[in-house]
Write a protein that holds these residues in place. Sequence first.
Motif, mmCIF file in Angstrom:
data_model
loop_
_atom_site.group_PDB
_atom_site.id
_atom_site.type_symbol
_atom_site.label_atom_id
_atom_site.label_comp_id
_atom_site.label_asym_id
_atom_site.label_seq_id
_atom_site.Cartn_x
_atom_site.Cartn_y
_atom_site.Cartn_z
ATOM 1 N N SER A 1 61.793 29.156 40.183
ATOM 2 C CA SER A 1 61.220 29.318 41.527
ATOM 3 C C SER A 1 61.493 30.730 42.032
ATOM 4 C CB SER A 1 61.865 28.313 42.483
ATOM 5 O OG SER A 1 61.286 28.409 43.767
ATOM 6 N N ASP B 1 51.694 24.803 56.613
ATOM 7 C CA ASP B 1 52.918 25.085 55.863
ATOM 8 C C ASP B 1 52.589 26.338 55.066
ATOM 9 O OD1 ASP B 1 54.761 25.417 53.855
ATOM 10 O OD2 ASP B 1 54.939 23.285 53.354
ATOM 11 N N ASN C 1 51.821 24.546 46.630
ATOM 12 C CA ASN C 1 52.858 24.532 45.596
ATOM 13 C C ASN C 1 52.437 23.723 44.364
ATOM 14 O OD1 ASN C 1 55.178 23.946 44.095
ATOM 15 N ND2 ASN C 1 56.506 24.105 45.862
ATOM 16 N N GLU D 1 48.565 23.348 53.397
ATOM 17 C CA GLU D 1 49.668 24.074 52.734
ATOM 18 C C GLU D 1 49.086 25.277 52.006
ATOM 19 O OE1 GLU D 1 52.500 21.620 50.605
ATOM 20 O OE2 GLU D 1 52.488 23.069 48.971
ATOM 21 N N ALA E 1 54.606 28.469 53.699
ATOM 22 C CA ALA E 1 55.827 28.926 53.016
ATOM 23 C C ALA E 1 55.548 30.237 52.262
ATOM 24 C CB ALA E 1 56.316 27.844 52.055
ATOM 25 N N ARG E 2 54.382 30.281 51.577
ATOM 26 C CA ARG E 2 54.026 31.475 50.786
ATOM 27 C C ARG E 2 52.710 32.077 51.277
ATOM 28 N NH1 ARG E 2 56.189 27.749 47.194
ATOM 29 N NH2 ARG E 2 58.105 28.442 46.152
ATOM 30 N N SER F 1 65.566 26.568 56.920
ATOM 31 C CA SER F 1 64.880 26.388 55.633
ATOM 32 C C SER F 1 63.422 26.014 55.863
ATOM 33 C CB SER F 1 65.552 25.251 54.852
ATOM 34 O OG SER F 1 65.344 24.026 55.552
ATOM 35 N N GLY F 2 62.665 26.000 54.771
ATOM 36 C CA GLY F 2 61.264 25.591 54.871
ATOM 37 C C GLY F 2 61.152 24.130 55.274
ATOM 38 N N THR F 3 62.047 23.322 54.746
ATOM 39 C CA THR F 3 62.024 21.893 55.068
ATOM 40 C C THR F 3 62.323 21.681 56.550
ATOM 41 O OG1 THR F 3 62.699 21.408 52.809
ATOM 42 C CG2 THR F 3 63.057 19.660 54.435
ATOM 43 N N HIS G 1 53.873 19.608 50.061
ATOM 44 C CA HIS G 1 55.340 19.648 50.010
ATOM 45 C C HIS G 1 55.944 18.668 51.010
ATOM 46 C CE1 HIS G 1 59.430 21.284 49.918
ATOM 47 N NE2 HIS G 1 59.104 21.788 48.749
ATOM 48 N N ARG H 1 56.121 24.401 35.218
ATOM 49 C CA ARG H 1 55.855 25.428 36.235
ATOM 50 C C ARG H 1 56.769 26.618 36.008
ATOM 51 N NH1 ARG H 1 57.229 25.469 42.731
ATOM 52 N NH2 ARG H 1 59.298 26.022 41.983
ATOM 53 N N GLU I 1 60.035 16.337 50.719
ATOM 54 C CA GLU I 1 60.918 16.532 51.872
ATOM 55 C C GLU I 1 61.596 15.239 52.305
ATOM 56 O OE1 GLU I 1 59.010 19.205 54.693
ATOM 57 O OE2 GLU I 1 58.582 20.605 53.070
ATOM 58 N N MET J 1 54.459 27.689 59.712
ATOM 59 C CA MET J 1 55.775 28.209 59.322
ATOM 60 C C MET J 1 55.585 29.088 58.098
ATOM 61 S SD MET J 1 57.422 27.212 56.391
ATOM 62 C CE MET J 1 57.605 25.884 55.194
ATOM 63 N N LYS K 1 61.777 32.977 49.873
ATOM 64 C CA LYS K 1 61.074 32.799 48.583
ATOM 65 C C LYS K 1 60.732 34.190 48.049
ATOM 66 C CE LYS K 1 60.015 28.069 49.428
ATOM 67 N NZ LYS K 1 60.793 27.875 50.675
HETATM 68 N N1 TLP Z 1 59.574 24.540 47.503
HETATM 69 C C1 TLP Z 1 60.524 24.605 46.428
HETATM 70 C C2 TLP Z 1 60.843 23.201 45.887
HETATM 71 O O1 TLP Z 1 61.144 22.324 46.909
HETATM 72 C C3 TLP Z 1 59.764 22.623 45.075
HETATM 73 C C4 TLP Z 1 60.024 25.494 45.325
HETATM 74 O O2 TLP Z 1 60.845 25.881 44.491
HETATM 75 O O3 TLP Z 1 58.827 25.819 45.301
HETATM 76 N N2 TLP Z 1 56.848 24.253 51.725
HETATM 77 C C5 TLP Z 1 56.502 24.658 50.499
HETATM 78 C C6 TLP Z 1 55.069 24.876 50.191
HETATM 79 C C7 TLP Z 1 57.480 24.889 49.520
HETATM 80 O O4 TLP Z 1 57.111 25.265 48.310
HETATM 81 C C8 TLP Z 1 58.839 24.687 49.848
HETATM 82 C C9 TLP Z 1 59.925 24.887 48.820
HETATM 83 C C10 TLP Z 1 59.155 24.259 51.147
HETATM 84 C C11 TLP Z 1 58.131 24.047 52.068
HETATM 85 C C12 TLP Z 1 60.568 23.978 51.579
HETATM 86 O O5 TLP Z 1 61.354 25.117 51.621
HETATM 87 P P1 TLP Z 1 62.953 25.029 51.492
HETATM 88 O O6 TLP Z 1 63.247 24.878 50.042
HETATM 89 O O7 TLP Z 1 63.403 26.323 52.060
HETATM 90 O O8 TLP Z 1 63.401 23.880 52.306
#
Ligand code: TLP
Length: 347
Positions: A11, A173, A144, A140, A175-176, A62-64, A88, A321, A93, A199, A204
């Motif tokens: 990751s 979401d 992911n 999202e 995240a990326r 965190s993302g979660t 995700h 992956r 979660e 968010m 990451k």
């Molecule tokens: N994803 C992680 C794992 O949980 C799979 C990863 O290594 O890709 N939204 C998305 C789209 C994410 O990919 C993730 C993390 C999160 C939320 C949660 O982020 P964290 O890990 O900071 O709680």
Amino acid sequence: MSDKEIIDLRSDTVTLPTGEMLEAIKHAKLGDDVYGEDATVNKLQEMAAEKMGKEAALLVTSGTQANLTSLMSNCKRGEQVFLEAESHVYWYEVGGVSAIAGLLPWPIKSESGAIEPEQIEAQLRPKGVSFPDPTLICVENTHNRYGGKIISPTHVKAVSEVAKKYSLKLYMDGARIFNAAVALNVDVKEFTKHVDNLMFCLSKGLSCPVGSLVVGDQAYIERARKNRKVLGGGMRQAGIIAAPGIIALEKMIDRLREDHANARLLGEKIAKIKGVKINLKDVQTNMVTFDLDPSIDCELFLIKLKQNGIFALAQAKNRVRMVTHRGIERQDIEKATGAIERILSKN
Ligand code: TLP
């Protein structure tokens, strides 16, 4: 095997902070953020809001926690949330969407990680005494479990039109989300202007050690601040987390291009290996997912890779992956694909 020899493709969360980030932590101006008095946190939040074209932002752990805080701030308990079936929030979660936010997740299967607006319309039921009130749609971006796929601004806009038509809110979401913006060469606002709130993660591809930001309008962020507190996420001298975040927003976004180029190279090399199925069209950002021939034991394959110093994740029974990030260079891609080829040729 020394840390230096390990090529960790599990990751982009494994990235370590840069030297400049560590220096910034040392010199950060700190205060108690529960009182809103940490100057470094305040600066990061202003920068994040500005970048996303929204009024305000909130640093969370965190993302979660960002997703959960966002769900709680967009909805009341008992309401219905539309989300993609492999999102995700739904998949990874721990069921917080129902266990903690008290919502009814309504998963919709999609072809490519993007729910079609018509699918949402088809799932909407008339108001009735037996039905929960639908409140929110989640997208999202990048997706992911669909290998870092980009949900295009045009698609997000189309979903936002359905949301508006039925008075639902749209949450991303993201995240990326910077991976998506960099890959399409557009300003991130091309995505964010269509959603009510979102968010994104610092921890990451942007290389920060911790942290995500929840972004939206002022009233929403005030609700999010309370929800973050109830989740135990009210932090004190959180400037030590925010300081690297500021560097990430200033300097680490464009660098994601390198990760994308490395992912492409990885995908192209993997495509030439026997025993592997990969669709190069799906390699859009910094993730590469590929399917092993059913005759190959995926678990054993990952163990052998690990013995060669290459770490990867299984995403489904025979799906692997790999994620590129800062610290992964072209020569690492060569080494990783060399190892995959050697292992599979002996299969
Ligand atoms: N994803 C992680 C794992 O949980 C799979 C990863 O290594 O890709 N939204 C998305 C789209 C994410 O990919 C993730 C993390 C999160 C939320 C949660 O982020 P964290 O890990 O900071 O709680």
